[in-house]
Design a protein around this motif. Structure first.
Motif, PDB file in Angstrom:
ATOM      1  N   LYS A   9       0.686  -0.852  -0.312  1.00 29.88           N
ATOM      2  CA  LYS A   9      -0.040   0.354  -0.206  1.00 29.88           C
ATOM      3  C   LYS A   9       0.800   1.243   0.500  1.00 29.88           C
ATOM      4  O   LYS A   9      -0.031   1.599  -0.779  1.00 29.88           O
ATOM      5  CB  LYS A   9      -0.941  -0.457   1.465  1.00 29.88           C
ATOM      6  N   GLU A  10       2.023   1.210   0.966  1.00 31.74           N
ATOM      7  CA  GLU A  10       2.757   2.015   0.925  1.00 31.74           C
ATOM      8  C   GLU A  10       3.429   2.398  -0.758  1.00 31.74           C
ATOM      9  O   GLU A  10       3.745   3.874  -1.445  1.00 31.74           O
ATOM     10  CB  GLU A  10       4.001   2.093   2.040  1.00 31.74           C
ATOM     11  N   MET A  11       3.996   1.441  -1.515  1.00 35.58           N
ATOM     12  CA  MET A  11       4.442   1.789  -2.478  1.00 35.58           C
ATOM     13  C   MET A  11       3.616   2.389  -3.582  1.00 35.58           C
ATOM     14  O   MET A  11       4.056   3.011  -4.048  1.00 35.58           O
ATOM     15  CB  MET A  11       5.207  -0.002  -3.060  1.00 35.58           C
ATOM     16  N   MET A  12       1.976   1.680  -3.473  1.00 32.34           N
ATOM     17  CA  MET A  12       1.048   2.665  -4.430  1.00 32.34           C
ATOM     18  C   MET A  12       0.804   4.116  -4.127  1.00 32.34           C
ATOM     19  O   MET A  12       1.001   4.722  -4.842  1.00 32.34           O
ATOM     20  CB  MET A  12      -0.221   1.841  -4.195  1.00 32.34           C
ATOM     21  N   MET A  13       1.260   4.385  -3.165  1.00 27.67           N
ATOM     22  CA  MET A  13       1.181   5.514  -2.503  1.00 27.67           C
ATOM     23  C   MET A  13       1.943   6.669  -2.812  1.00 27.67           C
ATOM     24  O   MET A  13       1.984   7.633  -3.355  1.00 27.67           O
ATOM     25  CB  MET A  13       0.549   5.774  -1.160  1.00 27.67           C
ATOM     26  N   ILE A  14       3.324   6.148  -3.451  1.00 22.96           N
ATOM     27  CA  ILE A  14       4.576   6.858  -3.923  1.00 22.96           C
ATOM     28  C   ILE A  14       3.506   7.501  -5.319  1.00 22.96           C
ATOM     29  O   ILE A  14       3.494   6.957  -6.474  1.00 22.96           O
ATOM     30  CB  ILE A  14       5.436   5.727  -4.257  1.00 22.96           C
ATOM     31  N   ASP A  15       3.856   8.478  -5.819  1.00 26.54           N
ATOM     32  CA  ASP A  15       3.388   9.953  -6.860  1.00 26.54           C
ATOM     33  C   ASP A  15       4.173   8.944  -8.650  1.00 26.54           C
ATOM     34  O   ASP A  15       4.870   8.372  -8.376  1.00 26.54           O
ATOM     35  CB  ASP A  15       4.266  10.922  -6.811  1.00 26.54           C
ATOM     36  N   GLY A  16       2.768   8.151  -9.288  1.00 26.60           N
ATOM     37  CA  GLY A  16       2.571   8.081 -10.223  1.00 26.60           C
ATOM     38  C   GLY A  16       2.605   6.445  -9.734  1.00 26.60           C
ATOM     39  O   GLY A  16       3.170   5.629 -11.346  1.00 26.60           O
ATOM     40  N   ASP A 101       4.311   5.495 -13.405  1.00 25.47           N
ATOM     41  CA  ASP A 101       4.288   7.100 -14.543  1.00 25.47           C
ATOM     42  C   ASP A 101       4.802   8.064 -15.146  1.00 25.47           C
ATOM     43  O   ASP A 101       5.833   8.762 -14.141  1.00 25.47           O
ATOM     44  CB  ASP A 101       3.041   7.527 -14.739  1.00 25.47           C
ATOM     45  N   ARG A 102       6.049   7.431 -16.162  1.00 24.45           N
ATOM     46  CA  ARG A 102       6.991   8.567 -15.930  1.00 24.45           C
ATOM     47  C   ARG A 102       7.016   9.879 -15.618  1.00 24.45           C
ATOM     48  O   ARG A 102       7.303  10.686 -15.585  1.00 24.45           O
ATOM     49  CB  ARG A 102       7.693   8.393 -17.440  1.00 24.45           C
ATOM     50  N   ASN A 103       4.728  10.936 -16.551  1.00 24.52           N
ATOM     51  CA  ASN A 103       5.052  11.331 -16.244  1.00 24.52           C
ATOM     52  C   ASN A 103       4.592  12.277 -14.877  1.00 24.52           C
ATOM     53  O   ASN A 103       4.804  13.204 -14.765  1.00 24.52           O
ATOM     54  CB  ASN A 103       4.197  12.134 -17.503  1.00 24.52           C
ATOM     55  N   ARG A 104       4.520  11.189 -14.511  1.00 16.48           N
ATOM     56  CA  ARG A 104       3.525  11.866 -13.225  1.00 16.48           C
ATOM     57  C   ARG A 104       4.576  11.677 -11.928  1.00 16.48           C
ATOM     58  O   ARG A 104       4.118  11.897 -10.727  1.00 16.48           O
ATOM     59  CB  ARG A 104       2.198  11.070 -12.548  1.00 16.48           C
ATOM     60  N   ALA A 105       6.088  10.368 -11.781  1.00 13.33           N
ATOM     61  CA  ALA A 105       6.807  10.171 -10.861  1.00 13.33           C
ATOM     62  C   ALA A 105       7.485  11.318 -10.438  1.00 13.33           C
ATOM     63  O   ALA A 105       8.238  11.532 -11.868  1.00 13.33           O
ATOM     64  CB  ALA A 105       7.172   8.632 -11.326  1.00 13.33           C
ATOM     65  N   ASN A 106       7.996  11.337  -9.459  1.00 10.90           N
ATOM     66  CA  ASN A 106       9.999  12.005  -9.665  1.00 10.90           C
ATOM     67  C   ASN A 106      10.665  10.824  -9.103  1.00 10.90           C
ATOM     68  O   ASN A 106      10.984  10.171  -8.133  1.00 10.90           O
ATOM     69  CB  ASN A 106       9.360  13.209  -8.322  1.00 10.90           C
ATOM     70  N   LEU A 107      11.762  10.656  -9.948  1.00 12.81           N
ATOM     71  CA  LEU A 107      12.177   9.245 -10.110  1.00 12.81           C
ATOM     72  C   LEU A 107      13.228   8.918  -8.978  1.00 12.81           C
ATOM     73  O   LEU A 107      13.248   8.376  -7.692  1.00 12.81           O
ATOM     74  CB  LEU A 107      13.923   9.032 -10.955  1.00 12.81           C
ATOM     75  N   ALA A 108      13.982  10.258  -8.199  1.00  9.95           N
ATOM     76  CA  ALA A 108      14.709  10.066  -7.041  1.00  9.95           C
ATOM     77  C   ALA A 108      14.070  10.472  -5.528  1.00  9.95           C
ATOM     78  O   ALA A 108      14.046   9.625  -4.546  1.00  9.95           O
ATOM     79  CB  ALA A 108      15.350  11.494  -6.870  1.00  9.95           C
ATOM     80  N   LEU A 109      12.664  10.836  -5.834  1.00 10.37           N
ATOM     81  CA  LEU A 109      11.604  10.670  -4.390  1.00 10.37           C
ATOM     82  C   LEU A 109      11.489   9.185  -4.168  1.00 10.37           C
ATOM     83  O   LEU A 109      10.923   8.519  -3.295  1.00 10.37           O
ATOM     84  CB  LEU A 109      10.723  11.641  -4.519  1.00 10.37           C
ATOM     85  N   ALA A 110      10.949   9.014  -5.746  1.00  8.51           N
ATOM     86  CA  ALA A 110      10.818   6.986  -5.414  1.00  8.51           C
ATOM     87  C   ALA A 110      11.484   6.240  -5.100  1.00  8.51           C
ATOM     88  O   ALA A 110      11.286   5.371  -4.331  1.00  8.51           O
ATOM     89  CB  ALA A 110      10.310   6.829  -7.275  1.00  8.51           C
ATOM     90  N   ARG A 111      12.699   6.441  -5.305  1.00  9.86           N
ATOM     91  CA  ARG A 111      13.976   5.564  -5.194  1.00  9.86           C
ATOM     92  C   ARG A 111      14.214   5.303  -3.374  1.00  9.86           C
ATOM     93  O   ARG A 111      14.281   4.844  -2.902  1.00  9.86           O
ATOM     94  CB  ARG A 111      15.025   5.902  -6.072  1.00  9.86           C
ATOM     95  N   ARG A 115      13.708   2.717  -0.996  1.00 10.42           N
ATOM     96  CA  ARG A 115      14.756   2.436   0.560  1.00 10.42           C
ATOM     97  C   ARG A 115      14.350   1.699   1.660  1.00 10.42           C
ATOM     98  O   ARG A 115      14.223   0.920   2.708  1.00 10.42           O
ATOM     99  CB  ARG A 115      15.960   3.103  -0.211  1.00 10.42           C
ATOM    100  N   GLN A 116      13.610   3.250   1.810  1.00 10.61           N
ATOM    101  CA  GLN A 116      12.259   3.382   3.342  1.00 10.61           C
ATOM    102  C   GLN A 116      11.831   2.063   3.579  1.00 10.61           C
ATOM    103  O   GLN A 116      11.148   1.752   4.224  1.00 10.61           O
ATOM    104  CB  GLN A 116      11.838   4.930   3.467  1.00 10.61           C
ATOM    105  N   ILE A 117      10.632   2.106   2.108  1.00 13.58           N
ATOM    106  CA  ILE A 117       9.926   0.789   2.698  1.00 13.58           C
ATOM    107  C   ILE A 117      11.113  -1.050   2.914  1.00 13.58           C
ATOM    108  O   ILE A 117      10.274  -1.361   3.382  1.00 13.58           O
ATOM    109  CB  ILE A 117       9.118   0.664   1.528  1.00 13.58           C
ATOM    110  N   GLU A 118      11.637  -0.929   2.478  1.00 12.08           N
ATOM    111  CA  GLU A 118      12.888  -2.213   2.036  1.00 12.08           C
ATOM    112  C   GLU A 118      13.122  -2.093   3.434  1.00 12.08           C
ATOM    113  O   GLU A 118      13.441  -3.291   4.073  1.00 12.08           O
ATOM    114  CB  GLU A 118      13.630  -2.298   1.157  1.00 12.08           C
ATOM    115  N   ASP A 119      13.733  -0.992   4.201  1.00 13.86           N
ATOM    116  CA  ASP A 119      14.222  -0.810   5.928  1.00 13.86           C
ATOM    117  C   ASP A 119      13.244  -1.043   6.326  1.00 13.86           C
ATOM    118  O   ASP A 119      14.016  -2.183   7.536  1.00 13.86           O
ATOM    119  CB  ASP A 119      14.969   1.048   6.079  1.00 13.86           C
ATOM    120  N   SER A 120      12.336  -1.124   6.497  1.00 12.58           N
ATOM    121  CA  SER A 120      10.984  -1.093   7.667  1.00 12.58           C
ATOM    122  C   SER A 120      10.243  -2.408   7.165  1.00 12.58           C
ATOM    123  O   SER A 120       9.803  -2.746   8.402  1.00 12.58           O
ATOM    124  CB  SER A 120      10.216  -0.232   7.528  1.00 12.58           C
ATOM    125  N   LEU A 121      10.120  -2.858   6.246  1.00 12.83           N
ATOM    126  CA  LEU A 121       9.590  -4.211   6.136  1.00 12.83           C
ATOM    127  C   LEU A 121       9.663  -5.770   6.322  1.00 12.83           C
ATOM    128  O   LEU A 121      10.765  -5.397   6.353  1.00 12.83           O
ATOM    129  CB  LEU A 121       9.722  -4.686   4.652  1.00 12.83           C
TER     130      LEU A 121
END
Length: 123
Positions: A9-16, A101-111, A115-121
């Motif tokens: 759910k947190e991954m799907m909340m990432i813009d785009g 979606d490349r037009n809606r995502a900020n790649l740096a913020l998504a990465r 990383r945060q999600i992985e660290d807490s999963l």
């Protein structure tokens, strides 16, 4: 520590975000998925991206590079696909997959967020 459903759910909340999965790259099977569409079959993506992760790991071994893969980026004309092998001992053999979606995502913020999600999963 979030469980897999919360992490998805947190991954799907990432813009785009278009689709997300936690994938076992030993079997190629998605352990959990969220999102996807007629044009983004997450089962097919999980299996196909397993081959990408395996190939890169084999190449690093053949080159004698003893470093873990942080993430793999596949850039399409309209999408980004991020593959992030999980590094903790209890989640070794798994990777996070996020299609954006490349037009809606900020790649740096998504990465950063992935990383945060992985660290807490907790798997």
């Amino acid at each position: 520590m979030p469980d897999m459903d919360t992490a998805l759910k947190e991954m799907m909340m990432i813009d785009g975000a278009l689709g997300a999965a936690v994938v076992d790259y030993n079997s190629g099977m998605a352990l959990g998925m969220s999102g996807g569409s007629r044009n983004l079959d997450l089962d097919v993506a999980a299996a196909g991206n397993t081959e990408v992760v395996r190939a890169k790991q084999r190449t690093l071994e053949q080159l004698g590079i003893d470093q873990g893969i942080e993430d793999i980026l596949i850039s399409l004309t309209g999408q980004y696909h991020l593959l992030r092998p999980m590094a903790s001992p209890q989640s070794r053999g798994l990777f996070l997959y996020l299609a954006l979606d490349r037009n809606r995502a900020n790649l740096a913020l998504a990465r950063h967020r992935l990383r945060q999600i992985e660290d807490s999963l907790l798997v």
